[in-house]
Motif scaffolding. Structure first.
Motif, PDB file in Angstrom:
ATOM      1  N   LYS A   1       0.833  -1.230  -0.106  1.00  0.00           N
ATOM      2  CA  LYS A   1       0.164   0.002  -0.106  1.00  0.00           C
ATOM      3  C   LYS A   1       0.819   1.125  -0.103  1.00  0.00           C
ATOM      4  CE  LYS A   1      -3.537   2.277   2.429  1.00  0.00           C
ATOM      5  NZ  LYS A   1      -4.610   2.339   3.697  1.00  0.00           N
ATOM      6  N   ALA A   2       1.955   1.261   0.849  1.00  0.00           N
ATOM      7  CA  ALA A   2       2.693   2.579   0.850  1.00  0.00           C
ATOM      8  C   ALA A   2       3.377   2.707  -0.403  1.00  0.00           C
ATOM      9  CB  ALA A   2       3.867   2.114   2.140  1.00  0.00           C
ATOM     10  N   LEU A   3       4.137   1.471  -0.979  1.00  0.00           N
ATOM     11  CA  LEU A   3       4.813   1.685  -2.218  1.00  0.00           C
ATOM     12  C   LEU A   3       3.970   2.060  -3.218  1.00  0.00           C
ATOM     13  CD1 LEU A   3       7.328   0.892  -3.959  1.00  0.00           C
ATOM     14  CD2 LEU A   3       6.448  -1.216  -4.430  1.00  0.00           C
ATOM     15  N   ARG A   4       2.665   1.894  -3.517  1.00  0.00           N
ATOM     16  CA  ARG A   4       1.790   2.172  -4.386  1.00  0.00           C
ATOM     17  C   ARG A   4       1.556   3.820  -4.207  1.00  0.00           C
ATOM     18  NH1 ARG A   4      -0.698  -1.115  -7.551  1.00  0.00           N
ATOM     19  NH2 ARG A   4      -0.833  -3.158  -7.063  1.00  0.00           N
ATOM     20  N   SER A   5       1.607   4.371  -3.144  1.00  0.00           N
ATOM     21  CA  SER A   5       1.585   5.870  -2.816  1.00  0.00           C
ATOM     22  C   SER A   5       2.668   6.609  -2.921  1.00  0.00           C
ATOM     23  CB  SER A   5       0.787   5.817  -1.355  1.00  0.00           C
ATOM     24  OG  SER A   5       1.040   7.630  -0.977  1.00  0.00           O
ATOM     25  N   ASP A   6       3.900   6.231  -2.541  1.00  0.00           N
ATOM     26  CA  ASP A   6       5.307   6.747  -2.189  1.00  0.00           C
ATOM     27  C   ASP A   6       6.177   6.043  -3.289  1.00  0.00           C
ATOM     28  OD1 ASP A   6       3.695   8.149  -0.230  1.00  0.00           O
ATOM     29  OD2 ASP A   6       4.490   6.896   1.283  1.00  0.00           O
ATOM     30  N   ARG A   7       5.922   5.897  -4.333  1.00  0.00           N
ATOM     31  CA  ARG A   7       6.791   4.944  -5.397  1.00  0.00           C
ATOM     32  C   ARG A   7       8.287   5.284  -5.291  1.00  0.00           C
ATOM     33  NH1 ARG A   7       3.225   5.791 -10.562  1.00  0.00           N
ATOM     34  NH2 ARG A   7       4.130   7.651 -10.478  1.00  0.00           N
ATOM     35  N   THR A   8       8.942   6.083  -4.893  1.00  0.00           N
ATOM     36  CA  THR A   8      10.328   6.205  -4.822  1.00  0.00           C
ATOM     37  C   THR A   8      11.036   5.035  -4.110  1.00  0.00           C
ATOM     38  OG1 THR A   8      10.245   8.470  -5.109  1.00  0.00           O
ATOM     39  CG2 THR A   8      12.336   7.860  -4.675  1.00  0.00           C
ATOM     40  N   LEU A   9      11.951   4.520  -4.824  1.00  0.00           N
ATOM     41  CA  LEU A   9      12.891   3.445  -4.245  1.00  0.00           C
ATOM     42  C   LEU A   9      14.095   3.813  -4.508  1.00  0.00           C
ATOM     43  CD1 LEU A   9      10.438   1.603  -5.619  1.00  0.00           C
ATOM     44  CD2 LEU A   9      11.619   0.115  -3.881  1.00  0.00           C
ATOM     45  N   MET A  10      15.236   3.289  -3.887  1.00  0.00           N
ATOM     46  CA  MET A  10      16.704   3.465  -3.973  1.00  0.00           C
ATOM     47  C   MET A  10      17.126   1.948  -4.783  1.00  0.00           C
ATOM     48  SD  MET A  10      17.639   6.436  -3.321  1.00  0.00           S
ATOM     49  CE  MET A  10      19.461   6.450  -3.246  1.00  0.00           C
ATOM     50  N   LEU A  11      17.395   2.233  -6.072  1.00  0.00           N
ATOM     51  CA  LEU A  11      17.541   0.904  -6.634  1.00  0.00           C
ATOM     52  C   LEU A  11      19.130   0.710  -7.188  1.00  0.00           C
ATOM     53  CD1 LEU A  11      16.289  -1.465  -8.126  1.00  0.00           C
ATOM     54  CD2 LEU A  11      16.102  -0.032 -10.175  1.00  0.00           C
ATOM     55  N   GLY A  12      19.664  -0.329  -6.863  1.00  0.00           N
ATOM     56  CA  GLY A  12      21.236  -0.873  -7.351  1.00  0.00           C
ATOM     57  C   GLY A  12      21.343  -2.372  -7.440  1.00  0.00           C
ATOM     58  N   LEU A  13      22.491  -2.657  -8.178  1.00  0.00           N
ATOM     59  CA  LEU A  13      22.625  -3.945  -8.516  1.00  0.00           C
ATOM     60  C   LEU A  13      23.721  -4.528  -7.506  1.00  0.00           C
ATOM     61  CD1 LEU A  13      23.606  -3.397 -12.316  1.00  0.00           C
ATOM     62  CD2 LEU A  13      21.276  -4.512 -11.277  1.00  0.00           C
ATOM     63  N   ALA A  14      23.378  -5.526  -6.859  1.00  0.00           N
ATOM     64  CA  ALA A  14      24.279  -6.394  -5.942  1.00  0.00           C
ATOM     65  C   ALA A  14      25.619  -6.692  -6.614  1.00  0.00           C
ATOM     66  CB  ALA A  14      23.619  -7.879  -5.533  1.00  0.00           C
ATOM     67  N   GLY A  15      26.524  -6.348  -5.849  1.00  0.00           N
ATOM     68  CA  GLY A  15      27.923  -6.485  -6.220  1.00  0.00           C
ATOM     69  C   GLY A  15      28.339  -5.699  -7.359  1.00  0.00           C
ATOM     70  N   VAL A  16      27.845  -4.726  -7.800  1.00  0.00           N
ATOM     71  CA  VAL A  16      28.393  -3.560  -8.793  1.00  0.00           C
ATOM     72  C   VAL A  16      28.660  -2.203  -8.107  1.00  0.00           C
ATOM     73  CG1 VAL A  16      27.639  -2.409 -10.953  1.00  0.00           C
ATOM     74  CG2 VAL A  16      27.051  -4.844 -10.494  1.00  0.00           C
ATOM     75  N   ASP A  17      29.662  -1.561  -8.322  1.00  0.00           N
ATOM     76  CA  ASP A  17      29.855  -0.075  -7.945  1.00  0.00           C
ATOM     77  C   ASP A  17      29.726  -0.185  -6.457  1.00  0.00           C
ATOM     78  OD1 ASP A  17      30.661   2.293  -8.005  1.00  0.00           O
ATOM     79  OD2 ASP A  17      28.595   3.388  -8.698  1.00  0.00           O
ATOM     80  N   GLU A  18      30.087  -1.108  -5.730  1.00  0.00           N
ATOM     81  CA  GLU A  18      29.973  -1.021  -4.017  1.00  0.00           C
ATOM     82  C   GLU A  18      28.405  -1.046  -3.786  1.00  0.00           C
ATOM     83  OE1 GLU A  18      32.602   1.638  -2.013  1.00  0.00           O
ATOM     84  OE2 GLU A  18      34.482   0.814  -3.460  1.00  0.00           O
ATOM     85  N   GLY A  19      27.575  -1.477  -4.688  1.00  0.00           N
ATOM     86  CA  GLY A  19      26.080  -1.606  -3.979  1.00  0.00           C
ATOM     87  C   GLY A  19      25.505  -0.094  -4.347  1.00  0.00           C
ATOM     88  N   HIS A  20      26.079   0.605  -4.975  1.00  0.00           N
ATOM     89  CA  HIS A  20      25.588   2.148  -5.265  1.00  0.00           C
ATOM     90  C   HIS A  20      24.133   1.990  -5.726  1.00  0.00           C
ATOM     91  CE1 HIS A  20      25.258   6.399  -6.605  1.00  0.00           C
ATOM     92  NE2 HIS A  20      24.900   5.916  -7.684  1.00  0.00           N
ATOM     93  N   THR A  21      23.293   2.790  -5.174  1.00  0.00           N
ATOM     94  CA  THR A  21      22.145   2.918  -5.597  1.00  0.00           C
ATOM     95  C   THR A  21      21.709   4.158  -5.974  1.00  0.00           C
ATOM     96  OG1 THR A  21      21.211   3.480  -3.378  1.00  0.00           O
ATOM     97  CG2 THR A  21      21.295   0.934  -3.837  1.00  0.00           C
ATOM     98  N   ARG A  22      20.514   4.390  -6.683  1.00  0.00           N
ATOM     99  CA  ARG A  22      20.008   5.692  -7.327  1.00  0.00           C
ATOM    100  C   ARG A  22      18.393   5.714  -6.970  1.00  0.00           C
ATOM    101  NH1 ARG A  22      22.379   2.037  -9.734  1.00  0.00           N
ATOM    102  NH2 ARG A  22      24.013   3.381 -10.612  1.00  0.00           N
ATOM    103  N   PRO A  23      18.053   6.827  -6.672  1.00  0.00           N
ATOM    104  CA  PRO A  23      16.423   7.015  -6.759  1.00  0.00           C
ATOM    105  C   PRO A  23      15.723   6.812  -7.951  1.00  0.00           C
ATOM    106  CG  PRO A  23      17.492   9.129  -6.498  1.00  0.00           C
ATOM    107  CD  PRO A  23      18.563   8.235  -6.508  1.00  0.00           C
ATOM    108  N   MET A  24      14.654   5.953  -7.773  1.00  0.00           N
ATOM    109  CA  MET A  24      14.003   5.417  -9.005  1.00  0.00           C
ATOM    110  C   MET A  24      12.486   5.519  -8.635  1.00  0.00           C
ATOM    111  SD  MET A  24      16.294   4.690 -11.452  1.00  0.00           S
ATOM    112  CE  MET A  24      15.659   3.413 -12.620  1.00  0.00           C
ATOM    113  N   THR A  25      11.632   5.796  -9.660  1.00  0.00           N
ATOM    114  CA  THR A  25      10.084   5.710  -9.255  1.00  0.00           C
ATOM    115  C   THR A  25       9.807   4.419  -9.934  1.00  0.00           C
ATOM    116  OG1 THR A  25      10.018   8.018  -9.623  1.00  0.00           O
ATOM    117  CG2 THR A  25       8.081   6.720  -9.894  1.00  0.00           C
ATOM    118  N   GLY A  26       9.327   3.707  -8.980  1.00  0.00           N
ATOM    119  CA  GLY A  26       8.667   2.366  -9.269  1.00  0.00           C
ATOM    120  C   GLY A  26       7.313   2.287  -9.433  1.00  0.00           C
ATOM    121  N   GLN A  27       6.653   1.539 -10.312  1.00  0.00           N
ATOM    122  CA  GLN A  27       5.479   1.212 -10.796  1.00  0.00           C
ATOM    123  C   GLN A  27       4.914  -0.047 -10.425  1.00  0.00           C
ATOM    124  OE1 GLN A  27       3.632   3.623 -13.956  1.00  0.00           O
ATOM    125  NE2 GLN A  27       5.723   4.354 -14.582  1.00  0.00           N
TER     126      GLN A  27
END
Length: 168
Positions: A18-44
């Motif tokens: 329910k919260a994800l549907r409302s507040d769709r911003t996540l920090m997304l990154g790839l495991a084991g890549v660039d020390e796990g660097h994440t970036r803000p992304m809008t999920g749907q």
């Protein structure tokens, strides 16, 4: 290891979706890549069901897409705007170019980023196939601080506010 058999875990998982549907911003990154660097992304989410996958529109010229391999392991973190739901989500991130999915998820906010619209050559849709998550709810540090000042152990209150759930 991950258990959704208790009613409490199911309630916590439902609060997350329910919260994800409302507040769709996540920090997304790839495991084991660039020390796990994440970036803000809008999920749907596609559809009305409380489950993944989670989709992200991005550009083909981003570092995330450049580092993406077939079926890359990914991690996403989430905090609701009210700071009452937090989650760490694990799964597989893949490039998705299914036109039917793009058509369903396309909206004016996405369109603002792509001059060529749905046919923009830089458009890349990513799909996070969710597998598992650790979710925390109602984790008010202020309340915990007050309890500590009063000599009350706040850990007992939080034992039923964390769930490790299977999302796959």
């Amino acid at each position: 290891m991950f258990n959704t058999s208790t009613a409490n875990d199911a309630e916590i998982e439902a609060k997350f979706w329910k919260a994800l549907r409302s507040d769709r911003t996540l920090m997304l990154g790839l495991a084991g890549v660039d020390e796990g660097h994440t970036r803000p992304m809008t999920g749907q989410l596609d559809g009305d069901e409380d489950r993944g996958p989670i989709y992200f529109f991005t550009s083909k010229d981003t570092e995330l897409v450049a580092d993406l391999k077939h079926d890359s392991r990914a991690v996403a973190t989430f905090a609701s705007k009210g700071n009452d739901v937090f989650a760490t989500i694990h799964g597989t991130l893949v490039a998705e170019n299914d036109r039917a999915v793009i058509d369903r998820l396309w909206n004016s906010f996405v369109a603002a980023w792509y001059e060529g619209g749905k046919d923009d050559p830089k458009l890349q849709l990513l799909r996070l196939d969710t597998e598992r998550a650790q979710i925390w709810v109602d984790a008010s540090s202020m309340l915990a601080g007050v309890k500590v000042l009063l000599g009350i152990d706040p850990k007992q209150d939080y034992k039923d506010k964390v769930a490790e759930v299977s999302l796959g």
